[in-house]
Design an enzyme around this catalytic site. Sequence first.
Site, short mmCIF file in Angstrom:
data_model
loop_
_atom_site.label_atom_id
_atom_site.label_comp_id
_atom_site.label_asym_id
_atom_site.label_seq_id
_atom_site.Cartn_x
_atom_site.Cartn_y
_atom_site.Cartn_z
N ASN A 254 0.87 -1.18 0.00
CA ASN A 254 0.00 0.00 0.00
C ASN A 254 0.91 1.23 0.00
OD1 ASN A 254 -1.80 2.03 0.54
ND2 ASN A 254 -2.36 1.32 2.61
N LYS B 251 0.17 4.24 -0.40
CA LYS B 251 -0.49 5.44 0.15
C LYS B 251 -0.23 6.64 -0.76
CE LYS B 251 -0.30 3.31 4.66
NZ LYS B 251 -0.24 3.44 6.10
N HIS C 10 -9.57 1.25 4.50
CA HIS C 10 -8.33 1.43 5.26
C HIS C 10 -8.61 2.41 6.40
CE1 HIS C 10 -4.29 2.66 6.35
NE2 HIS C 10 -3.88 1.55 5.77
N GLU D 231 -7.04 4.81 7.50
CA GLU D 231 -6.79 6.22 7.18
C GLU D 231 -7.98 6.83 6.44
OE1 GLU D 231 -2.96 5.55 5.40
OE2 GLU D 231 -2.16 5.11 7.39
N GLU E 61 -5.56 -4.75 10.49
CA GLU E 61 -4.55 -3.73 10.73
C GLU E 61 -4.90 -2.97 12.01
OE1 GLU E 61 -2.49 -2.66 6.75
OE2 GLU E 61 -4.19 -1.33 7.00
N GLY F 262 2.37 2.34 10.87
CA GLY F 262 3.39 3.37 10.76
C GLY F 262 4.08 3.74 12.07
N SER G 191 3.16 -1.99 10.51
CA SER G 191 4.59 -2.10 10.82
C SER G 191 5.18 -3.46 10.49
CB SER G 191 4.86 -1.73 12.29
OG SER G 191 4.49 -0.39 12.53
P1 PGA Z 1 2.67 0.37 7.69
O1 PGA Z 1 1.22 0.58 7.05
O2 PGA Z 1 3.23 -0.90 7.10
O3 PGA Z 1 3.46 1.59 7.27
O4 PGA Z 1 2.50 0.28 9.16
C1 PGA Z 1 0.37 -0.50 6.79
C2 PGA Z 1 -0.92 0.00 6.20
O5 PGA Z 1 -1.40 1.07 6.59
O6 PGA Z 1 -1.50 -0.65 5.31
#
Ligand code: PGA
Length: 254
Positions: free
Chosen positions: A12, A14, A100, A102, A170, A176, A216
Site C-alpha cells: 500500500n 499510500k 483502510h 486512514e 490492521e 506506521g 509495521s
Molecule cells: P505500515 O502501514 O506498514 O506503514 O504500518 C500499513 C498499512 O497502513 O497498510
Amino acid sequence: MPNDRRPLIAGNWKMNGQKSDGLSLAEALAQRMKAESDPVFDMVVCPPFTLVADVGNAIADSGIGLGGQDCHTAENGAHTGDISATMLSDIGCGFVIVGHSERRTDHGETDLGVKAKAAAAQAAGLCAIICIGETEAERDAGQTFDVVKTQLSGSVPDGSTAANTVIAYEPVWAIGTGRTPSLEEVQEVHALIREELTKAVGESHANGTRVLYGGSMKPENARELIALEDVDGGLIGGASLKAEDFWAIAQSCV
Ligand code: PGA
C-alpha cells in the site's frame, strides 16, 4: 499459513511517489519477480491513482498484481474526484483496498460505506482487500474482539467469496508506528476473523480467504508473522516503498 492458502504480499504505497519513484520501484520489483521461476506467493502493489496506469505497464507480464487504494460505490456519475471500481478494472487492476483506517479516519468512512465499496469492487470483477482493526483506546479497553467482529460483519458484503475477498487486519495503533501486537495477539484475532467469516460465508470460503496482517510489517518481523496459522500474508505500507524491503518480506513466505 497452511498450504492451501497462497500467501499474498500487498504493498500500500499510500500518497507517496512521483512518477519516477513509482516507476523505479515497480521496475525493480518486476525484475525480481520475473527472475523467480516458481513464486510461492502472490504480490500486489497499490500505487496512488496518478501512478496506477504507469505502474501497470511497468509490471506487465511480471505476475505482480495491480490494485487501487479506494473506489467509489457507484460505477460512474457525478462524483467529482472519485474513481470507480470499473475504472480501476479498465486500467488493469485486479484488486482494490477498501476501508483502510486512514480513510475511515480522514474521510469518515463507515462499515456500511465500506461494505458498499467492497460490493462495487466485487461486481466490477476486482478482489476487495477489506481493512479492519481496532484503535489503541479500544485495545486498552479490552474491546478488540468486539470491534473486529463488528467491523467484519459490517464491512464484508453478503455472498463474498475466497476469490473476490481478502481481509486485512490492521490494528490502527500499529500502522506506521513500528509497534506490533504480540504473535499470540495477532493469531488470536486472525483466528477470530476466520471463525466469523465461517459464519458469514461458510466454511469453504472462510478457509480459502486470505487474511493479511498489516501494521509495521517489515523484513525483521515478517517471517514470524506470516508463519502464524491464520496469517496469509501482509498489507505493507512504509516497507513497501523500498524494493529490497518489500521483496525481503515476500521472501519470508519461502
Ligand atoms: P505500515 O502501514 O506498514 O506503514 O504500518 C500499513 C498499512 O497502513 O497498510
